[in-house]
Write a protein that holds these residues in place. Structure first.
Motif, PDB file in Angstrom:
ATOM      1  N   MET A 158       4.090  64.383 -79.475  1.00  0.00           N
ATOM      2  CA  MET A 158       4.908  64.724 -78.260  1.00  0.00           C
ATOM      3  C   MET A 158       4.095  63.933 -77.130  1.00  0.00           C
ATOM      4  SD  MET A 158       4.750  68.384 -76.903  1.00  0.00           S
ATOM      5  CE  MET A 158       4.738  68.736 -78.229  1.00  0.00           C
ATOM      6  N   VAL A 159       5.281  63.608 -75.553  1.00  0.00           N
ATOM      7  CA  VAL A 159       5.045  63.070 -74.331  1.00  0.00           C
ATOM      8  C   VAL A 159       4.811  64.181 -73.852  1.00  0.00           C
ATOM      9  CG1 VAL A 159       5.832  60.448 -75.230  1.00  0.00           C
ATOM     10  CG2 VAL A 159       7.283  62.043 -74.194  1.00  0.00           C
ATOM     11  N   ALA A 160       4.564  63.727 -72.211  1.00  0.00           N
ATOM     12  CA  ALA A 160       4.765  64.708 -71.129  1.00  0.00           C
ATOM     13  C   ALA A 160       6.264  64.937 -70.764  1.00  0.00           C
ATOM     14  CB  ALA A 160       4.284  64.695 -69.825  1.00  0.00           C
ATOM     15  N   ALA A 161       7.093  64.367 -70.924  1.00  0.00           N
ATOM     16  CA  ALA A 161       8.102  64.515 -70.900  1.00  0.00           C
ATOM     17  C   ALA A 161       8.572  65.642 -71.195  1.00  0.00           C
ATOM     18  CB  ALA A 161       9.149  63.366 -71.285  1.00  0.00           C
ATOM     19  N   ASP A 162       8.361  65.555 -73.007  1.00  0.00           N
ATOM     20  CA  ASP A 162       9.146  66.584 -73.492  1.00  0.00           C
ATOM     21  C   ASP A 162       8.467  68.190 -73.199  1.00  0.00           C
ATOM     22  OD1 ASP A 162       7.715  65.306 -76.280  1.00  0.00           O
ATOM     23  OD2 ASP A 162       9.493  65.081 -75.470  1.00  0.00           O
ATOM     24  N   ASN A 163       7.031  68.511 -72.215  1.00  0.00           N
ATOM     25  CA  ASN A 163       7.103  70.089 -71.892  1.00  0.00           C
ATOM     26  C   ASN A 163       8.138  70.528 -70.105  1.00  0.00           C
ATOM     27  OD1 ASN A 163       5.193  70.101 -74.014  1.00  0.00           O
ATOM     28  ND2 ASN A 163       4.073  68.608 -72.779  1.00  0.00           N
ATOM     29  N   LEU A 164       8.691  68.920 -70.108  1.00  0.00           N
ATOM     30  CA  LEU A 164       9.495  69.351 -68.853  1.00  0.00           C
ATOM     31  C   LEU A 164      10.675  70.306 -69.516  1.00  0.00           C
ATOM     32  CD1 LEU A 164       9.445  66.316 -66.667  1.00  0.00           C
ATOM     33  CD2 LEU A 164       8.701  68.292 -66.445  1.00  0.00           C
ATOM     34  N   GLN A 165      11.387  71.749 -68.571  1.00  0.00           N
ATOM     35  CA  GLN A 165      12.218  72.755 -68.596  1.00  0.00           C
ATOM     36  C   GLN A 165      12.972  72.506 -67.790  1.00  0.00           C
ATOM     37  OE1 GLN A 165       9.740  75.906 -70.093  1.00  0.00           O
ATOM     38  NE2 GLN A 165       9.224  75.276 -72.363  1.00  0.00           N
ATOM     39  N   LYS A 166      13.764  72.613 -68.112  1.00  0.00           N
ATOM     40  CA  LYS A 166      14.993  73.341 -67.039  1.00  0.00           C
ATOM     41  C   LYS A 166      14.894  74.645 -66.975  1.00  0.00           C
ATOM     42  CE  LYS A 166      16.615  69.370 -66.072  1.00  0.00           C
ATOM     43  NZ  LYS A 166      16.692  68.169 -65.286  1.00  0.00           N
ATOM     44  N   THR A 167      14.501  75.211 -65.321  1.00  0.00           N
ATOM     45  CA  THR A 167      14.544  76.912 -64.992  1.00  0.00           C
ATOM     46  C   THR A 167      16.001  76.477 -63.815  1.00  0.00           C
ATOM     47  OG1 THR A 167      13.288  76.637 -66.158  1.00  0.00           O
ATOM     48  CG2 THR A 167      13.126  78.224 -64.535  1.00  0.00           C
ATOM     49  N   ALA A 217       2.228  74.148 -72.866  1.00  0.00           N
ATOM     50  CA  ALA A 217       3.000  73.287 -74.444  1.00  0.00           C
ATOM     51  C   ALA A 217       1.669  71.935 -73.985  1.00  0.00           C
ATOM     52  CB  ALA A 217       4.048  73.102 -74.163  1.00  0.00           C
ATOM     53  N   TYR A 218       1.844  71.446 -72.579  1.00  0.00           N
ATOM     54  CA  TYR A 218       1.331  70.101 -72.290  1.00  0.00           C
ATOM     55  C   TYR A 218      -0.197  70.282 -72.956  1.00  0.00           C
ATOM     56  CZ  TYR A 218      -0.877  66.392 -70.105  1.00  0.00           C
ATOM     57  OH  TYR A 218      -1.241  64.818 -69.470  1.00  0.00           O
ATOM     58  N   LYS A 266      -2.209  72.260 -74.762  1.00  0.00           N
ATOM     59  CA  LYS A 266      -2.040  72.665 -76.160  1.00  0.00           C
ATOM     60  C   LYS A 266      -1.930  71.202 -77.317  1.00  0.00           C
ATOM     61  CE  LYS A 266      -0.478  74.762 -80.164  1.00  0.00           C
ATOM     62  NZ  LYS A 266       0.595  75.711 -81.199  1.00  0.00           N
ATOM     63  N   ASP A 267      -0.652  70.599 -76.392  1.00  0.00           N
ATOM     64  CA  ASP A 267      -0.448  68.780 -76.993  1.00  0.00           C
ATOM     65  C   ASP A 267      -1.613  68.521 -77.081  1.00  0.00           C
ATOM     66  OD1 ASP A 267       1.092  66.689 -78.228  1.00  0.00           O
ATOM     67  OD2 ASP A 267       1.133  66.282 -76.112  1.00  0.00           O
ATOM     68  N   ARG A 268      -2.026  68.310 -75.564  1.00  0.00           N
ATOM     69  CA  ARG A 268      -3.350  67.136 -75.367  1.00  0.00           C
ATOM     70  C   ARG A 268      -4.368  67.939 -76.205  1.00  0.00           C
ATOM     71  NH1 ARG A 268       0.598  64.706 -74.607  1.00  0.00           N
ATOM     72  NH2 ARG A 268       1.141  63.349 -72.356  1.00  0.00           N
ATOM     73  N   GLN A 269      -4.571  69.017 -75.936  1.00  0.00           N
ATOM     74  CA  GLN A 269      -6.006  69.311 -76.591  1.00  0.00           C
ATOM     75  C   GLN A 269      -6.092  68.893 -78.014  1.00  0.00           C
ATOM     76  OE1 GLN A 269      -6.319  73.727 -76.612  1.00  0.00           O
ATOM     77  NE2 GLN A 269      -8.492  73.836 -76.117  1.00  0.00           N
ATOM     78  N   GLN A 270      -4.711  68.542 -78.584  1.00  0.00           N
ATOM     79  CA  GLN A 270      -5.392  68.937 -80.297  1.00  0.00           C
ATOM     80  C   GLN A 270      -5.342  67.004 -80.348  1.00  0.00           C
ATOM     81  OE1 GLN A 270      -1.055  70.253 -81.401  1.00  0.00           O
ATOM     82  NE2 GLN A 270      -1.922  72.022 -81.771  1.00  0.00           N
ATOM     83  N   LEU A 271      -5.293  66.478 -79.753  1.00  0.00           N
ATOM     84  CA  LEU A 271      -4.800  65.015 -79.607  1.00  0.00           C
ATOM     85  C   LEU A 271      -6.381  65.393 -79.932  1.00  0.00           C
ATOM     86  CD1 LEU A 271      -2.258  63.156 -77.735  1.00  0.00           C
ATOM     87  CD2 LEU A 271      -1.867  63.585 -80.128  1.00  0.00           C
ATOM     88  N   CYS A 272      -7.314  65.735 -78.456  1.00  0.00           N
ATOM     89  CA  CYS A 272      -8.026  65.314 -78.301  1.00  0.00           C
ATOM     90  C   CYS A 272      -9.024  65.600 -79.678  1.00  0.00           C
ATOM     91  CB  CYS A 272      -8.799  65.444 -76.928  1.00  0.00           C
ATOM     92  SG  CYS A 272      -8.658  64.889 -75.036  1.00  0.00           S
ATOM     93  N   LYS A 318       5.511  61.527 -61.753  1.00  0.00           N
ATOM     94  CA  LYS A 318       4.736  61.239 -62.994  1.00  0.00           C
ATOM     95  C   LYS A 318       2.779  62.296 -62.703  1.00  0.00           C
ATOM     96  CE  LYS A 318       5.920  56.676 -63.892  1.00  0.00           C
ATOM     97  NZ  LYS A 318       5.729  55.480 -64.149  1.00  0.00           N
ATOM     98  N   ALA A 319       2.751  62.797 -61.031  1.00  0.00           N
ATOM     99  CA  ALA A 319       1.405  63.766 -61.029  1.00  0.00           C
ATOM    100  C   ALA A 319       1.310  64.467 -61.431  1.00  0.00           C
ATOM    101  CB  ALA A 319       1.543  63.459 -59.571  1.00  0.00           C
ATOM    102  N   GLN A 320       3.241  65.414 -61.548  1.00  0.00           N
ATOM    103  CA  GLN A 320       2.651  66.659 -62.249  1.00  0.00           C
ATOM    104  C   GLN A 320       2.079  67.205 -62.526  1.00  0.00           C
ATOM    105  OE1 GLN A 320       7.248  67.629 -63.380  1.00  0.00           O
ATOM    106  NE2 GLN A 320       6.899  69.741 -62.830  1.00  0.00           N
ATOM    107  N   PRO A 321       1.773  66.637 -64.397  1.00  0.00           N
ATOM    108  CA  PRO A 321       0.691  66.797 -64.873  1.00  0.00           C
ATOM    109  C   PRO A 321      -1.119  67.630 -64.571  1.00  0.00           C
ATOM    110  CG  PRO A 321       1.876  65.658 -66.379  1.00  0.00           C
ATOM    111  CD  PRO A 321       2.250  65.800 -64.467  1.00  0.00           C
TER     112      PRO A 321
END
Length: 308
Positions: free
Chosen positions: A1-10, A20-21, A23-29, A292-295
């Motif tokens: 899963m990449v960062a773009a996957d964690n962008l939602q339209k509201t 989500a971001y 959780k994903d990165r934590q699992q990788l680490c 790109k700085a959003q995270p």
């Protein structure tokens, strides 16, 4: 899963799904750390190293390294060895910080501290083992990064850990215990070195791996110094307002040891205001990096909103 996957339209706007971001990165680490320090002989020392390294936590430091590297044009694969090394160094600092000669803590992340399980001698050696291995791990496992960049990463990390960084901050912190006249200048020195220096190394090294310009490195440095100080201010507040169950470690330690903290100087409300301003200043440094700085921007705000 990449960062773009964690962008939602509201409502026509793009928002960042931090949960989500993280959780994903934590699992990788977690997976990378588990693989990085396998059990081997002598089992006692590797078991003690893994006991603290794999005890959970937010993995904020390795995530910052990865997020910065991605923001500045690098990849997760390029950043992961350095990200793991940052967590090894951080874990070392926690093991040593909990020792009777330092903060004398019995609990960390809801578990008995390392020296309570393995004894002071093995706990010291477990910290030493993680610190030394962190540098080895960067050198041996970093791929597709020019050697001069890896060398700069090692230099930055060494400075962050040593007398010019974490160690220096810890010394002044110890010398300030029980001194109710500790100045704001001294308090800032302690936490700019003890807390912010390693966070700064995480962020800056992510940029170094990706090959950013010197101007961008300065922006990353200012961003991370600001979030580092904000992180400590919130830590000081949580030590007063949270329970041991919430923190996973002994609450009220600062008051018990007569430490001057940001809330003791400013009060809780003003301390929160200062932390929020630091985060705002940090995010301003990231504006040239665009979307790109959003995270990193959202992580900065998360620091002031966390409850442990």
């Amino acid at each position: 899963m990449v960062a773009a996957d964690n962008l939602q339209k509201t409502q026509g706007q793009t928002t960042f799904d931090l949960k989500a971001y993280l959780k994903d990165r934590q699992q990788l680490c977690e997976a990378a750390l588990d693989q990085a320090v396998p059990m081997r002989y002598p089992e006692t020392i590797y078991e003690a190293m893994r006991y603290s390294l794999m005890a959970g936590g937010k993995r904020l430091r390795p995530i910052l390294t990865i997020a910065t590297c991605e923001m500045t044009g690098g990849t997760i694969e390029m950043a992961m060895p350095t990200a793991c090394a940052m967590e090894m160094v951080h874990t070392m600092s926690l093991i040593h910080d909990d020792l009777p000669a330092m903060d004398n803590d019995d609990y960390r992340r809801g578990k008995l501290t390392n020296h309570k399980v393995y004894g002071e001698d093995i706990a010291i050696l477990a910290g030493d083992g993680l610190l030394a291995y962190a540098f080895e791990y960067i050198v041996e496992h970093t791929k597709d990064v020019p050697a001069e960049r890896v060398l700069k990463v090692i230099s930055r990390l060494g400075r962050a850990v040593g007398a010019a960084g974490l160690v220096g901050g810890q010394v002044v912190d110890l010398e300030s215990e029980g001194k109710t006249d500790t100045s704001l200048e001294t308090l800032n020195f302690i936490h700019n070195h003890k807390t912010a220096a390693l966070l700064e190394a995480c962020v800056v090294c992510g940029g170094i791996l990706a090959g950013v310009s010197e101007d961008d490195l300065q922006r990353l440095s200012r961003y991370s110094q600001n979030i580092g100080l904000a992180f400590q201010i919130i830590d000081d507040i949580l030590d007063i307002t949270s329970t041991q169950e919430q923190l996973g470690k002994t609450a009220g330690k600062d008051l018990a040891s007569q430490k001057v903290t940001y809330p003791s100087l400013w009060g809780i409300e003003e301390s929160r205001n200062k932390a929020n301003q630091l985060v705002a200043d940090a995010c301003q440094e990231l504006e040239p990096f665009g979307e790109k700085a959003q995270p990193l921007m959202v992580i900065a705000h998360y620091i002031t909103q966390r409850d442990r």
